[in-house]
Design a protein around this motif. Structure first.
Motif, short mmCIF file in Angstrom:
data_model
loop_
_atom_site.label_atom_id
_atom_site.label_comp_id
_atom_site.label_asym_id
_atom_site.label_seq_id
_atom_site.Cartn_x
_atom_site.Cartn_y
_atom_site.Cartn_z
N ARG A 178 27.51 -24.97 8.36
CA ARG A 178 28.27 -25.68 9.49
C ARG A 178 29.63 -25.30 9.41
N PRO A 179 30.00 -23.96 10.24
CA PRO A 179 31.19 -23.40 9.95
C PRO A 179 32.43 -24.39 10.86
N GLN A 180 31.69 -25.13 11.61
CA GLN A 180 32.62 -25.91 12.50
C GLN A 180 33.27 -27.21 11.70
N ILE A 181 32.70 -27.33 10.60
CA ILE A 181 33.20 -28.64 10.06
C ILE A 181 34.46 -28.47 9.12
N GLU A 182 34.98 -29.46 9.01
CA GLU A 182 36.27 -29.30 8.00
C GLU A 182 35.82 -29.04 6.49
N LYS A 183 36.86 -27.96 6.24
CA LYS A 183 36.73 -27.37 4.89
C LYS A 183 36.74 -28.47 3.74
N LEU B 276 19.45 -33.42 6.53
CA LEU B 276 20.89 -33.19 5.76
C LEU B 276 22.00 -32.96 6.90
N ASP B 277 21.74 -32.70 8.15
CA ASP B 277 22.73 -33.11 9.21
C ASP B 277 23.16 -34.37 9.29
#
Length: 226
Positions: free
Chosen positions: A159-164, A66-67
């Protein structure tokens, strides 16, 4: 007398050779204590109560796949092939071929957990453009048991670092995905055969042309009877 001595000597030489072969076979068998038993990592770990070196290896990971899907590039297919054991053996591969539309759908024997989501199938889609001569457009990804907005929240949590993600015509995608050659999208597909929520990479004509053909799905999964 001479013939008798030669016969006796020959008998002991043969007996010595056979004894050596038997001893060698016994030593060889002792070096493989499990013989012809299942040599998979799971079986070895079960027999050794988790003490065998194989047990320290990282298990096949659906989350790793999935990553890779989130990156929406060709590396995803290599990762999927490497980690395919995480999805188990799939019962069958369904091919749908209509005019200008080709789809391959692989339903899993049971839902696969990743990111707190339950993946139920993998799908690849190829759609020919209206021009006929133009490159095909591709899409690939997973079907999941959840609403699109809940899937978006689960990915953002993992994945909190990704764009919303933002809502877009019933689906969810990232701001930077608008106009991108390949974009990751979460959407509900009203498919007559396989309706549901999908996590998909969508490639436009130019990106699809650079990718070449999508890999055969039968090479990406373990299929019963193959």
């Amino acid at each position: 007398m001479k013939n008798w001595l030669l016969g006796t000597l020959y008998f002991f030489v043969v007996l010595s050779i056979l004894g050596g072969v038997a001893l060698g076979g016994a030593m060889l068998w002792s070096s493989y204590p499990y013989g012809y038993e299942d040599q998979s990592r799971a079986a070895i770990c079960k027999r050794s109560a988790g003490t065998a070196p194989e047990c320290a290896m990282l298990p096949e990971s659906a989350e790793k796949v999935l990553d890779a899907l989130l990156a929406c590039d060709n590396d995803f297919f290599e990762v999927l092939k490497e980690e395919r054991a995480a999805f188990g053996r799939v019962p069958e591969i369904v091919h749908i071929n209509r005019y200008g539309y080709r789809r391959t759908h692989v339903a899993f024997a049971k839902p696969i957990e990743a990111y707190g989501l339950r993946l139920t199938a993998y799908t690849q889609v190829a759609v020919d453009s209206d021009h006929g001569w133009a490159p095909t457009q591709y899409a690939w990804g997973f079907q999941v048991i959840a609403l699109p907005k809940d899937v978006a929240k689960a990915i953002e949590l993992r994945r909190p670092q990704i764009e919303k993600f933002r809502e877009y015509y019933g689906g969810w995608l990232q701001e930077s995905a608008f106009g991108a050659p390949v974009s990751f999208m979460i959407h509900a597909r009203r498919d007559e055969l396989f309706p549901g929520t999908y996590l998909e990479c969508n490639a436009g004509e130019e990106a699809s042309a650079k990718m070449g053909k999508l890999p055969r799905v039968s090479k990406l999964f373990q299929v019963y009877g193959m």
